[in-house]
Design a protein around this motif. Structure first.
Motif, PDB file in Angstrom:
ATOM      1  N   GLY A   1       0.826  -1.199   0.000  1.00  0.00           N
ATOM      2  CA  GLY A   1       0.000   0.000   0.000  1.00  0.00           C
ATOM      3  C   GLY A   1       0.865   1.255   0.000  1.00  0.00           C
ATOM      4  N   LEU A   2       0.405   2.297  -0.682  1.00  0.00           N
ATOM      5  CA  LEU A   2       1.149   3.537  -0.801  1.00  0.00           C
ATOM      6  C   LEU A   2       0.564   4.568   0.158  1.00  0.00           C
ATOM      7  N   THR A   3       1.415   5.162   0.970  1.00  0.00           N
ATOM      8  CA  THR A   3       0.951   6.151   1.941  1.00  0.00           C
ATOM      9  C   THR A   3       0.196   7.269   1.247  1.00  0.00           C
ATOM     10  N   GLY A   4      -1.021   7.512   1.703  1.00  0.00           N
ATOM     11  CA  GLY A   4      -1.849   8.561   1.125  1.00  0.00           C
ATOM     12  C   GLY A   4      -2.548   8.169  -0.142  1.00  0.00           C
ATOM     13  N   ARG A   5      -2.255   6.974  -0.670  1.00  0.00           N
ATOM     14  CA  ARG A   5      -2.813   6.557  -1.954  1.00  0.00           C
ATOM     15  C   ARG A   5      -3.237   5.089  -1.911  1.00  0.00           C
ATOM     16  N   GLY A   6      -3.924   4.725  -0.842  1.00  0.00           N
ATOM     17  CA  GLY A   6      -4.482   3.386  -0.797  1.00  0.00           C
ATOM     18  C   GLY A   6      -3.892   2.462   0.247  1.00  0.00           C
ATOM     19  N   ALA A   7      -2.950   2.948   1.048  1.00  0.00           N
ATOM     20  CA  ALA A   7      -2.399   2.103   2.110  1.00  0.00           C
ATOM     21  C   ALA A   7      -3.530   1.659   3.037  1.00  0.00           C
ATOM     22  N   ARG A   8      -3.488   0.396   3.448  1.00  0.00           N
ATOM     23  CA  ARG A   8      -4.516  -0.169   4.321  1.00  0.00           C
ATOM     24  C   ARG A   8      -3.881  -0.460   5.679  1.00  0.00           C
ATOM     25  N   ILE A   9      -4.436   0.137   6.713  1.00  0.00           N
ATOM     26  CA  ILE A   9      -3.834   0.095   8.043  1.00  0.00           C
ATOM     27  C   ILE A   9      -4.867  -0.420   9.038  1.00  0.00           C
ATOM     28  N   ASN A  10      -4.511  -1.438   9.790  1.00  0.00           N
ATOM     29  CA  ASN A  10      -5.363  -1.916  10.875  1.00  0.00           C
ATOM     30  C   ASN A  10      -5.002  -1.155  12.146  1.00  0.00           C
TER      31      ASN A  10
END
Length: 457
Positions: free
Chosen positions: A313-322
């Motif tokens: 995932g790209l930070t600010g562009r779709g990164a997925r974070i639990n």
């Protein structure tokens, strides 16, 4: 690794070296200077890099480009901004590999990063790309100047918000392959309509090297306009898209475990099956452009497919974070870097596919000019179609969307990112899926950062 010697920099810029030195990196931001870097002391309207020379050398700079004598190893030039352009041109001239330029109203950075991952998988250590979103009149020559002479592939993002800007940038980059990802109403405050945006994006083809390839979105209503812009400059025009009329298109697709997509694609005369790790139809379309570009530069399609499967995932562009939420976790989809009507719709479609309660933190979209109210109000349809359970609308320009959603979707309208964070943290629960999306100036990245700090390392 030696990137430039003082003699090479002086020759490229027409400057004079105070002494011999060599550098391993290039920057114009004194906060980013590291050991061995070249610091370009740019002079702007409100700041002057010469004020930060001592700081830069204190952080390990090996040399500087200046327009006034300095008590540090330097190259003296008449104009440091012109010197940056000259150094970028010299870097491009000494590189004998293949160069790809990427533009579009949305998806530029993601496509650039995925292309780099594919090309680096094909030639490990010999691919170069522009970092972050360095895609303007200073970011592009900086990215070029950082390219090693040994690079076999270079991928450069180019942006614009006025006509004529891409024409200048593409002549610096001189791509062998030029991609337009999509045309959408971004920066509408500076253009008369989408046709004018398409014309401005089509300027990227003017810098194509002889024998170059133009890669154009088949499914765009502006396809023919882009083809016409490419024809005088491109030896080959390749279309891409989800529809079967494109030269590179999807034959079959199905959702993969983890939210990505398993795809069988037709890449002109080839067929390829691979898993795309990034979720969303917009990424499926971008993947077709990536495969078209890899084929155009003679790269290995199978290795490119593996890279797309492993793309994080790209930070600010779709990164997925639990992130922790109550006694469990919630999913945050970080799309906080930027927004326009097309990218808003695309990412709301991604949210729609997630299980659990759906929360959308949506920041206002900027630079839409006189069309701003209408574009914001029109987001009500995508919000409802995504079955959003709760929306947090951020910024004054979101008022038309708030009015359109009244009585149809549960929402709150807040003035800023700090208030949005408070509202989100007050309602976040285990199993929630949260989309965070807005123009960069709204600073919703701070909301994501605050949530990420709660996540375990």
């Amino acid at each position: 690794m030696r990137l430039w010697t003082s003699a090479e920099i002086a020759t490229a810029t027409g400057g004079t070296a105070s002494e011999d030195f060599q550098v391993s990196g290039v920057t114009f931001d004194s906060r980013e200077v590291g050991p061995g870097d070249l610091f370009l002391a740019l002079k702007g309207e409100t700041s002057d890099g010469h004020r930060f020379l001592d700081q830069a050398f204190g952080q390990g700079a090996a040399g500087a480009v200046v327009h006034a004598p300095a008590p540090h190893p330097h190259i003296l030039v008449a104009d440091t901004t012109a010197a940056l352009d000259a150094l970028g041109r010299a870097a491009r001239a000494r590189m004998s590999g293949k160069v790809i330029g990427v533009t579009g109203s949305a998806g530029k950075t993601g496509t650039k990063e995925a292309l780099f991952a594919a090309l680096d998988r094909i030639e490990p250590g010999y691919a170069h790309r522009s970092v972050k979103s360095y895609n303007n009149h200073v970011g592009v020559p900086l990215s070029l100047s950082r390219m090693p002479a040994t690079a076999r592939f270079g991928v450069f993002e180019m942006g614009m918000n006025h006509a004529g800007e891409l024409a200048a940038l593409t002549r610096l980059v001189r791509p062998h392959v030029a991609i337009v990802t999509t045309i959408a109403p971004a920066h509408m405050g500076f253009f008369s309509g989408e046709e004018a945006i398409a014309d401005a994006k089509g300027e990227i083809f003017r810098g194509l090297e002889p024998g170059g390839t133009a890669i154009i979105p088949y499914d765009s209503p502006h396809r023919d306009r882009l083809v016409a812009a490419a024809k005088p400059h491109a030896a080959t025009i390749v279309t891409f898209g989800i529809g079967k009329g494109a030269d590179v298109h999807v034959l079959e697709s199905m959702r993969a475990r983890g939210g990505g997509t398993f795809i069988t694609a037709r890449v002109r005369d080839r067929e390829l099956s691979f898993t795309l790790s990034q979720p969303g139809d917009h990424w499926v379309s971008n993947a077709m452009a990536i495969l078209a570009a890899v084929q155009a530069v003679g790269g290995d399609l199978e290795l490119a497919g593996l890279a797309l499967a492993e793309l994080g995932g790209l930070t600010g562009r779709g990164a997925r974070i639990n992130v922790p939420a109550g006694g469990g976790d919630a999913l945050v989809i970080d799309e906080s870097y930027n927004a326009n009507p097309a990218s808003m719709r695309a990412t709301l479609q991604v949210l729609a596919r997630e299980p659990g309660r759906k929360i959308a933190v949506l920041g206002e979209m900027r630079e839409l000019g006189e069309h701003s109210d209408a574009f914001h109000a029109e987001l009500s349809g995508p919000v409802e179609a995504a079955a959003v359970d709760y929306a947090i609308l951020v910024g004054e320009a979101m008022a038309p969307l708030a009015q359109a959603l009244e009585g149809r979707v549960d929402f709150v309208h807040v003035p800023d990112a700090a208030t949005a964070r408070e509202r989100l943290e007050a309602v976040l629960a285990p199993g929630d899926a949260v989309l965070v999306k807005g123009s960069n100036g709204v600073r919703l990245s701070a909301v994501v950062a605050a949530l990420t700090e709660r996540a375990p390392a």
